[in-house]
Write an enzyme that holds these catalytic residues in place. Structure first.
Site, PDB file in Angstrom:
ATOM      1  CG  ASP A 102      43.482  36.462  46.839  1.00 22.89           C
ATOM      2  OD1 ASP A 102      43.494  36.841  45.638  1.00 22.89           O
ATOM      3  OD2 ASP A 102      42.479  36.592  47.562  1.00 22.89           O
ATOM      4  CG  ASP A 105      37.546  31.899  40.125  1.00 22.16           C
ATOM      5  OD1 ASP A 105      37.641  30.664  40.118  1.00 22.16           O
ATOM      6  OD2 ASP A 105      36.448  32.482  40.145  1.00 22.16           O
ATOM      7  CE  LYS A 133      38.666  28.764  43.024  1.00 21.64           C
ATOM      8  NZ  LYS A 133      37.288  29.297  43.143  1.00 21.64           N
TER       9      LYS A 133
HETATM   10  P1  IMP Z   1      38.855  36.306  39.027  1.00 18.44           P
HETATM   11  O1  IMP Z   1      37.614  35.502  38.700  1.00 18.44           O
HETATM   12  O2  IMP Z   1      40.093  35.584  38.582  1.00 18.44           O
HETATM   13  O3  IMP Z   1      38.753  37.692  38.466  1.00 18.44           O
HETATM   14  O4  IMP Z   1      38.905  36.391  40.615  1.00 18.44           O
HETATM   15  C1  IMP Z   1      38.717  37.598  41.237  1.00 18.44           C
HETATM   16  C2  IMP Z   1      38.745  37.577  42.723  1.00 18.44           C
HETATM   17  O5  IMP Z   1      37.676  36.759  43.189  1.00 18.44           O
HETATM   18  C3  IMP Z   1      39.986  37.022  43.386  1.00 18.44           C
HETATM   19  O6  IMP Z   1      41.008  37.972  43.484  1.00 18.44           O
HETATM   20  C4  IMP Z   1      39.418  36.683  44.755  1.00 18.44           C
HETATM   21  O7  IMP Z   1      39.395  37.851  45.556  1.00 18.44           O
HETATM   22  C5  IMP Z   1      38.022  36.250  44.433  1.00 18.44           C
HETATM   23  N1  IMP Z   1      37.938  34.774  44.386  1.00 18.44           N
HETATM   24  C6  IMP Z   1      37.952  33.980  43.297  1.00 18.44           C
HETATM   25  N2  IMP Z   1      37.864  32.685  43.649  1.00 18.44           N
HETATM   26  C7  IMP Z   1      37.807  32.670  44.995  1.00 18.44           C
HETATM   27  C8  IMP Z   1      37.740  31.615  45.983  1.00 18.44           C
HETATM   28  O8  IMP Z   1      37.720  30.403  45.689  1.00 18.44           O
HETATM   29  N3  IMP Z   1      37.716  32.021  47.288  1.00 18.44           N
HETATM   30  C9  IMP Z   1      37.751  33.320  47.666  1.00 18.44           C
HETATM   31  N4  IMP Z   1      37.831  34.323  46.795  1.00 18.44           N
HETATM   32  C10 IMP Z   1      37.853  34.007  45.474  1.00 18.44           C
HETATM   33 MG    MG Z   2      41.360  39.222  45.339  1.00 19.50          MG
END
Ligand code: IMP
Ligand code: MG
Length: 178
Positions: A102, A105, A133
């Site tokens: 989805d 981040d 992002k």
């Molecule tokens: P990561 O920081 O790239 O490991 O992100 C991990 C998970 O955090 C993603 O798969 C989302 O489930 C959740 N996440 C990160 N950013 C957002 C946001 O802006 N809204 C909702 N969920 C988020």
């Molecule tokens: Mg996720």
């Protein structure tokens, strides 16, 4: 604003549709001619709505599977590792795999999942995320198909949640501070 709790729309319903159609066309073009069905793997729960829309825009034979991972162990302290909460039903060995997220981040979750998938010896492995992002990235990962770059704000809707809510919003927005 349709929802009182939303302060700003990042990706409107119309733009969601445009981006998904474009991603589907790009993915279709890229994989055209593969000899076995494409295996599209969604990471739950966030990707469920995007997956449903995306696979209908991919015009080659495919199968779908899902996996749930959590970034934390059983304790309250982040282990920095992903834990497989629900694994895939089928083997990906020798298959052409498209991993669908989805949102990327920091990149931590996706990078761990990508590594885990590589260890299972797929024939090929590509990545797709609806939201990205770039400003929040801590781990460098390769995203092959990207829907929309968004600023470093907490997004909800179109599958993304805050405390499990707002997943059903048909657009992506930012919550009002409370
Ligand atoms: P990561 O920081 O790239 O490991 O992100 C991990 C998970 O955090 C993603 O798969 C989302 O489930 C959740 N996440 C990160 N950013 C957002 C946001 O802006 N809204 C909702 N969920 C988020
Ligand atoms: Mg996720």
């Amino acid at each position: 604003m349709e929802n009182q709790k939303i302060t700003k729309i990042l990706v409107s319903e119309e733009e969601v549709r445009e981006r998904v159609v474009r991603l589907g066309a790009d993915i279709t073009a890229y994989y055209r001619g593969i000899n076995k069905e494409l295996m599209v793997i969604g990471l739950l729960r966030g990707s469920f709505i995007f997956m449903a829309d995306l696979v209908r825009q991919i015009k080659i034979p495919l199968i779908v599977d899902f996996m749930t991972v959590s970034s934390y162990g059983d304790g309250t302290i982040s282990s920095g590792d992903v834990k497989v909460v629900m694994d895939l039903d089928s083997s990906i060995e020798g298959r052409d795999v498209l991993l669908v997220e989805d949102i990327v981040d920091t990149g931590r979750t996706f990078s761990k999942v990508i590594k885990m998938m590589h260890n299972r010896n797929p024939r090929s492995l590509k990545t797709c995320t609806f939201l990205n992002k770039p400003g929040a990235r801590l781990v460098d990962i390769q995203i092959d198909f990207c829907g929309v770059d968004i600023p470093n704000e907490f997004a909800v809707g179109y599958g993304l949640d805050y405390a499990q809510g707002y997943r059903n919003l048909p657009y992506v927005g930012v919550l009002k501070p409370n």
